[in-house]
Scaffold this motif. Structure first.
Motif, short mmCIF file in Angstrom:
data_model
loop_
_atom_site.label_atom_id
_atom_site.label_comp_id
_atom_site.label_asym_id
_atom_site.label_seq_id
_atom_site.Cartn_x
_atom_site.Cartn_y
_atom_site.Cartn_z
N MET A 1 0.84 -1.18 0.00
CA MET A 1 0.00 0.00 0.00
C MET A 1 0.88 1.24 0.00
SD MET A 1 -3.19 -0.81 2.51
CE MET A 1 -2.32 -1.73 3.77
N THR A 2 0.46 2.23 -0.77
CA THR A 2 1.20 3.48 -0.85
C THR A 2 0.26 4.64 -0.53
OG1 THR A 2 0.68 3.86 -3.16
CG2 THR A 2 2.63 2.51 -2.69
N ALA A 3 0.83 5.83 -0.38
CA ALA A 3 0.03 7.03 -0.12
C ALA A 3 -0.97 7.27 -1.24
CB ALA A 3 0.92 8.23 0.08
N ALA A 4 -0.63 6.85 -2.46
CA ALA A 4 -1.54 7.03 -3.59
C ALA A 4 -2.83 6.22 -3.40
CB ALA A 4 -0.85 6.63 -4.88
N ASP A 5 -2.75 5.15 -2.61
CA ASP A 5 -3.94 4.34 -2.33
C ASP A 5 -4.90 5.07 -1.38
OD1 ASP A 5 -3.00 2.17 -3.87
OD2 ASP A 5 -1.81 1.45 -2.16
N PHE A 6 -4.40 6.08 -0.68
CA PHE A 6 -5.19 6.81 0.32
C PHE A 6 -4.99 8.32 0.13
CE2 PHE A 6 -3.91 2.72 2.03
CZ PHE A 6 -5.15 2.16 2.34
N PRO A 7 -5.51 8.88 -0.96
CA PRO A 7 -5.26 10.30 -1.25
C PRO A 7 -5.81 11.24 -0.17
CG PRO A 7 -6.92 9.40 -2.73
CD PRO A 7 -6.33 8.24 -1.97
N PHE A 8 -6.82 10.82 0.58
CA PHE A 8 -7.36 11.69 1.62
C PHE A 8 -6.34 11.99 2.71
CE2 PHE A 8 -8.46 7.41 3.05
CZ PHE A 8 -8.16 7.44 4.40
N LEU A 9 -5.32 11.12 2.86
CA LEU A 9 -4.27 11.36 3.86
C LEU A 9 -3.37 12.53 3.46
CD1 LEU A 9 -3.21 7.70 4.71
CD2 LEU A 9 -4.68 9.21 6.04
N GLU A 10 -3.30 12.82 2.17
CA GLU A 10 -2.44 13.90 1.67
C GLU A 10 -3.19 15.22 1.55
OE1 GLU A 10 0.82 13.32 1.29
OE2 GLU A 10 0.38 11.29 1.96
N ALA A 11 -4.51 15.19 1.51
CA ALA A 11 -5.30 16.41 1.35
C ALA A 11 -5.28 17.21 2.65
CB ALA A 11 -6.73 16.07 0.95
N PRO A 12 -4.96 18.50 2.59
CA PRO A 12 -4.92 19.30 3.82
C PRO A 12 -6.32 19.53 4.39
CG PRO A 12 -4.52 20.69 1.90
CD PRO A 12 -4.61 19.28 1.41
N LEU A 13 -6.43 19.38 5.70
CA LEU A 13 -7.68 19.64 6.38
C LEU A 13 -7.58 20.99 7.09
CD1 LEU A 13 -8.47 16.17 8.02
CD2 LEU A 13 -9.22 17.06 5.80
N ASN A 14 -8.71 21.57 7.39
CA ASN A 14 -8.78 22.84 8.11
C ASN A 14 -8.90 22.55 9.60
OD1 ASN A 14 -9.08 25.53 8.75
ND2 ASN A 14 -11.20 25.64 8.10
N LEU A 15 -8.01 21.71 10.10
CA LEU A 15 -7.97 21.30 11.50
C LEU A 15 -6.51 21.05 11.88
CD1 LEU A 15 -10.89 18.72 11.43
CD2 LEU A 15 -10.86 20.79 12.83
N PRO A 16 -6.17 21.27 13.15
CA PRO A 16 -4.81 20.92 13.58
C PRO A 16 -4.59 19.41 13.49
CG PRO A 16 -6.07 21.89 15.39
CD PRO A 16 -6.97 21.81 14.22
N THR A 17 -3.35 19.04 13.34
CA THR A 17 -3.03 17.62 13.23
C THR A 17 -2.06 17.23 14.35
OG1 THR A 17 -2.39 15.87 11.70
CG2 THR A 17 -1.09 17.90 11.63
N THR A 18 -1.87 15.95 14.49
CA THR A 18 -0.93 15.40 15.45
C THR A 18 -0.36 14.12 14.85
OG1 THR A 18 -0.66 14.72 17.76
CG2 THR A 18 -2.70 14.05 16.68
#
Length: 155
Positions: free
Chosen positions: A1-18
């Motif tokens: 599995m690669t990041a391309a399989d999960f594009p939502f992980l790369e899309a920036p959200l309007n929320l802080p991350t950790t």
């Protein structure tokens, strides 16, 4: 599995991350839910839910012990399921949140969905989020209606 399989992980959200704990279990990506203390299948909606929980706990100082996640409810004999419910210190519904995947447009239909859920729950505040856009509403008893507010309510 690669990041391309999960594009939502790369899309920036309007929320802080950790640094979320993410692993692969049984061929599926999973994320650790710190409130339920277990790994859950990582879907785009779960990605948004985990970011929102983190934001509400760490930035808005909502007590972890007052969260209810993905619980069932009945409305007109139909079984429904809400995403996040935060109770107040008296154990009454405070904030009901409906999470959508980042690519889902927040439209009138989505607002109506959370309003239907809230007819059973009766939370003072409601929110809908796809991680990019957030719609927050407050119930106004004097007019028996909701008004949009700028941000998630202070606890």
């Amino acid at each position: 599995m690669t990041a391309a399989d999960f594009p939502f992980l790369e899309a920036p959200l309007n929320l802080p991350t950790t640094d979320f704990k993410i692993t692969t279990e049984n061929g599926k990506l999973s994320i650790f839910d710190a409130l339920r203390k277990k790994f859950l299948v990582l879907t785009p909606e779960e990605w948004v839910r985990q970011h929102l929980i983190y934001y509400l706990v760490e930035y808005k100082k909502y007590p972890k012990s007052l969260f209810a996640l993905e619980r069932g409810l009945k409305y007109n004999r139909l079984s429904k399921r809400f995403d996040i419910l935060v109770l107040d210190r008296e154990g009454l519904p405070f904030l009901l949140v409906e999470c959508k995947a980042p690519e889902v447009k927040l439209d009138q239909k989505v607002v109506e969905q959370v309003c239907v859920y809230n007819k059973t729950i009766n939370a003072r505040f409601m929110a809908i989020s796809n991680g990019v856009q957030h719609i927050c509403l407050e119930y106004v008893e004097s007019t028996n209606s909701y008004r949009q507010i700028q941000t998630f309510p202070q606890f």
